[in-house]
Write an enzyme that holds these catalytic residues in place. Structure first.
Site, PDB file in Angstrom:
ATOM      1  N   LYS A 267       0.844  -1.199   0.000  1.00 51.86           N
ATOM      2  CA  LYS A 267       0.000   0.000   0.000  1.00 51.86           C
ATOM      3  C   LYS A 267       0.880   1.250   0.000  1.00 51.86           C
ATOM      4  O   LYS A 267       2.012   1.207   0.494  1.00 51.86           O
ATOM      5  CB  LYS A 267      -0.862   0.016   1.275  1.00 51.86           C
ATOM      6  CG  LYS A 267      -2.019  -0.959   1.274  1.00 51.86           C
ATOM      7  CD  LYS A 267      -2.864  -0.788   2.529  1.00 51.86           C
ATOM      8  CE  LYS A 267      -4.025  -1.772   2.539  1.00 51.86           C
ATOM      9  NZ  LYS A 267      -4.998  -1.527   1.470  1.00 51.86           N
ATOM     10  N   ARG A 341     -10.507 -11.437   1.609  1.00 56.99           N
ATOM     11  CA  ARG A 341     -11.306 -12.533   1.027  1.00 56.99           C
ATOM     12  C   ARG A 341     -10.543 -13.847   1.075  1.00 56.99           C
ATOM     13  O   ARG A 341     -11.129 -14.912   1.153  1.00 56.99           O
ATOM     14  CB  ARG A 341     -11.714 -12.142  -0.402  1.00 56.99           C
ATOM     15  CG  ARG A 341     -10.559 -11.922  -1.331  1.00 56.99           C
ATOM     16  CD  ARG A 341     -10.933 -11.113  -2.573  1.00 56.99           C
ATOM     17  NE  ARG A 341     -10.953  -9.669  -2.329  1.00 56.99           N
ATOM     18  CZ  ARG A 341     -11.260  -8.762  -3.244  1.00 56.99           C
ATOM     19  NH1 ARG A 341     -11.613  -9.141  -4.461  1.00 56.99           N
ATOM     20  NH2 ARG A 341     -11.251  -7.475  -2.952  1.00 56.99           N
TER      21      ARG A 341
HETATM   22  N1  BES Z   1      -8.300  -3.681   4.202  1.00 61.08           N
HETATM   23  C1  BES Z   1      -8.409  -3.257   2.856  1.00 61.08           C
HETATM   24  C2  BES Z   1      -9.701  -2.512   2.572  1.00 61.08           C
HETATM   25  C3  BES Z   1      -9.734  -1.086   3.053  1.00 61.08           C
HETATM   26  C4  BES Z   1      -8.977  -0.109   2.452  1.00 61.08           C
HETATM   27  C5  BES Z   1     -10.591  -0.726   4.068  1.00 61.08           C
HETATM   28  C6  BES Z   1      -9.060   1.205   2.876  1.00 61.08           C
HETATM   29  C7  BES Z   1     -10.689   0.576   4.490  1.00 61.08           C
HETATM   30  C8  BES Z   1      -9.920   1.532   3.900  1.00 61.08           C
HETATM   31  C9  BES Z   1      -8.398  -4.470   1.923  1.00 61.08           C
HETATM   32  O1  BES Z   1      -7.621  -5.522   2.355  1.00 61.08           O
HETATM   33  C10 BES Z   1      -7.818  -4.003   0.647  1.00 61.08           C
HETATM   34  O2  BES Z   1      -6.691  -3.620   0.629  1.00 61.08           O
HETATM   35  N2  BES Z   1      -8.619  -4.032  -0.408  1.00 61.08           N
HETATM   36  C11 BES Z   1      -8.197  -3.566  -1.674  1.00 61.08           C
HETATM   37  C12 BES Z   1      -8.740  -4.512  -2.715  1.00 61.08           C
HETATM   38  C13 BES Z   1      -8.157  -4.289  -4.077  1.00 61.08           C
HETATM   39  C14 BES Z   1      -6.698  -4.690  -4.101  1.00 61.08           C
HETATM   40  C15 BES Z   1      -8.941  -5.117  -5.068  1.00 61.08           C
HETATM   41  C16 BES Z   1      -8.751  -2.166  -1.866  1.00 61.08           C
HETATM   42  O3  BES Z   1      -9.879  -1.903  -1.434  1.00 61.08           O
HETATM   43  O4  BES Z   1      -8.039  -1.336  -2.404  1.00 61.08           O
HETATM   44 MN    MN Z   2      -5.589  -5.319   1.767  1.00 60.59          MN
END
Ligand code: BES
Ligand code: MN
Ligand code: ZN
Length: 482
Positions: A267, A341
């Site tokens: 990230k 997931r």
């Molecule tokens: N934990 C995150 C989702 C999230 C991001 C919650 C920001 C709250 C704030 C999750 O694991 C994630 O990183 N999801 C990705 C999915 C993508 C790679 C398809 C996302 O939402 O960017």
């Molecule tokens: Mn994630």
């Protein structure tokens, strides 16, 4: 803070402060105001109070009065909708929590039958429990405890059951907040596993599956997430037995990513600290189990928490890797940041062995859900109409908002992969929906719902912190199963 029901004379409670409600549309001076002998004339006091709903005025009492002060509070109109009564309760709770008085009597007589489906004693107890919440675990200088320590809910009707219920739900919410707020170096999968074992003193049966056992069960998807971390993953099980053995349990499954760096699909740095909240689904399961056990609900409940840390390292899963889930379905990990997931699918496969009546998973699953619904509503997905409508009923009853989203096959197709049974991402469009479609592939034949709480579980900015959602929604759902 100690709340208690008071069914005898107001004065006999002997509290420092007396809270008195004034009807929305009347300036009827309650006999109590006279009785307490305020230094103000009732007319003058009501003049200062004004007519706006939830305006308040604390006035000193005369020396020979039985209380030291009176808190006057203007009620909303009696045909007010539920959400206004919830607002009333939280405003009043905040005011009571900040009173200088050490104790207060709240005169609920006359209010109890005005608030429709809201049980005002329960609502107030719940609001008070949350109003005094602080998270100071790692502050070396803690603020002094709040002054008020005793609140009497006075009415002819005994409100002790309602008070107790409100307090238990508030405790569950506050446990959820504590866990969410706890930093990632303290709140590890091992910490959560130990907490589950500790909760056995509430009559819960807990057990932990270690990585070795998960490997034997074929949980290759879950283990692919913890592969890059020094912290071992834990599959945490909690069983609550409040009904006969032949009663099918309800199941809650929580995403417990104790820190989500994104893994190799790292990230960006900005606000990455907030990914300590990526276990808020798990936290809400802990809070709900705690509340259910305290309330001794006559239901059976099984909780499964998939706890892991998502880190990059030489051992971490890489984009393009293919993993095999416990269900046998293979997954091409196109993005290691779509890890929620990956842990949930194996937890969902595992929970099926309990033959649950319903399954609800709770997860901070997608940033896309925050884009779709903001921070007001959790995203609700369900493969069963009755389950969806039961959850929405609890949602509107409690004000813990959720909004139904679709699971149509057109979205599911976005998960097709050239190299495995499915990919773990479905492209840029409808990211919250495709994440839910992914989970749906592991819950076929079950009555299953999924709550994406990415937008509702915590607040950012100055008020940064866990909200305790959706503990209230989940507890109400389970209470309604009785
Ligand atoms: N934990 C995150 C989702 C999230 C991001 C919650 C920001 C709250 C704030 C999750 O694991 C994630 O990183 N999801 C990705 C999915 C993508 C790679 C398809 C996302 O939402 O960017
Ligand atoms: Mn994630
Ligand atoms: Zn995540």
């Amino acid at each position: 803070m100690q709340l208690s029901a008071w069914t005898s004379d107001l004065a006999a409670a002997g509290a420092d402060c007396l809270t008195i409600f004034i009807d929305h549309d009347s300036n009827l001076v309650s006999e109590h105001i006279e009785a307490i002998k305020s230094q103000f004339s009732p007319d003058k006091a009501l003049g200062i109070l004004g007519g706006a709903a939830n305006s308040s005025l604390e006035i000193p009492a005369k020396d020979d009065a039985h209380a030291k002060s009176i808190l006057l509070w203007r009620l909303p109109s009696s045909n007010t909708e539920s959400h206004k009564w919830r607002e009333f309760s939280s405003k009043l709770a905040a005011r009571l929590a900040s009173l200088k008085a050490e104790s207060t009597t709240v005169d609920l007589s006359g209010l109890m039958n005005k608030t429709g489906e809201i049980d005002i004693a329960e609502e107030l107890a719940l609001a008070l429990g949350q109003a005094v919440y602080r998270y100071e675990e790692f502050k070396s200088k803690k603020k002094p405890a709040r002054q008020i320590n005793k609140i009497f809910f006075a009415s002819t009707e005994d409100s002790s059951k309602s008070i107790e219920r409100g307090e238990f739900i508030a405790q569950g919410i506050n446990l959820c907040r504590d866990l969410g707020n706890k930093p990632g170096n303290a709140c590890t999968p091992t910490y959560l596993a130990d907490l589950a074992l500790e909760m056995q003193n509430l009559g819960i049966k807990s057990s932990i599956l270690e990585e070795k056992e998960m490997r034997e069960l074929g949980m290759g998807s879950l283990l692919s997430v913890s592969a890059g971390s020094e912290e071992p993953a834990k599959l945490i099980l909690m069983e609550y037995h409040g009904a006969s053995d032949s009663t099918k349990p309800h199941a809650l499954v929580g995403k417990g990513i104790t820190f989500d760096t994104g893994g190799i699909s790292l990230k960006p740095g900005a606000a990455m600290d907030e990914m300590k909240f990526d276990m808020c689904g798990a936290a809400s399961v802990f809070g709900t189990v705690h509340a259910v056990a305290k309330m001794k609900l006559p239901i059976n409940l099984i909780a499964v928490i998939a706890a892991a840390e998502n880190m990059p390292s030489g051992k971490a899963t890489k984009p393009g890797d293919v993993v095999t889930s416990m269900s046998g379905q293979t997954i091409e990990v196109l993005n290691t940041d779509a890890e929620g997931r990956l842990v949930l699918c194996d937890a969902l496969s595992y929970v099926a062995r309990y033959e649950p009546e319903t399954i609800i998973d709770i997860a901070t699953l997608t940033g896309a859900c925050v884009i779709a619904l903001g921070s007001h509503a959790s995203g609700l997905y369900a493969n069963d109409e009755q389950l969806a409508s039961d959850i929405l009923d609890s949602s509107s009853k409690t004000g813990d908002k959720a909004w139904r989203m679709p699971l149509w096959p057109e979205y599911d197709k976005q998960l097709d992969s050239n190299f495995a049974d499915m990919a773990n991402i479905g492209g840029r469009e409808a990211g919250s929906v495709t994440a839910a479609c992914f989970l749906a592939r592991f819950t076929k034949g079950q009555k299953w719902a999924h709550l994406d709480i990415a937008g509702t579980a915590w607040k950012s900015g100055k008020a940064k912190g866990a909200t305790g959602r959706p503990v209230r929604l989940l507890t109400d759902y389970l209470i309604s199963r009785v």
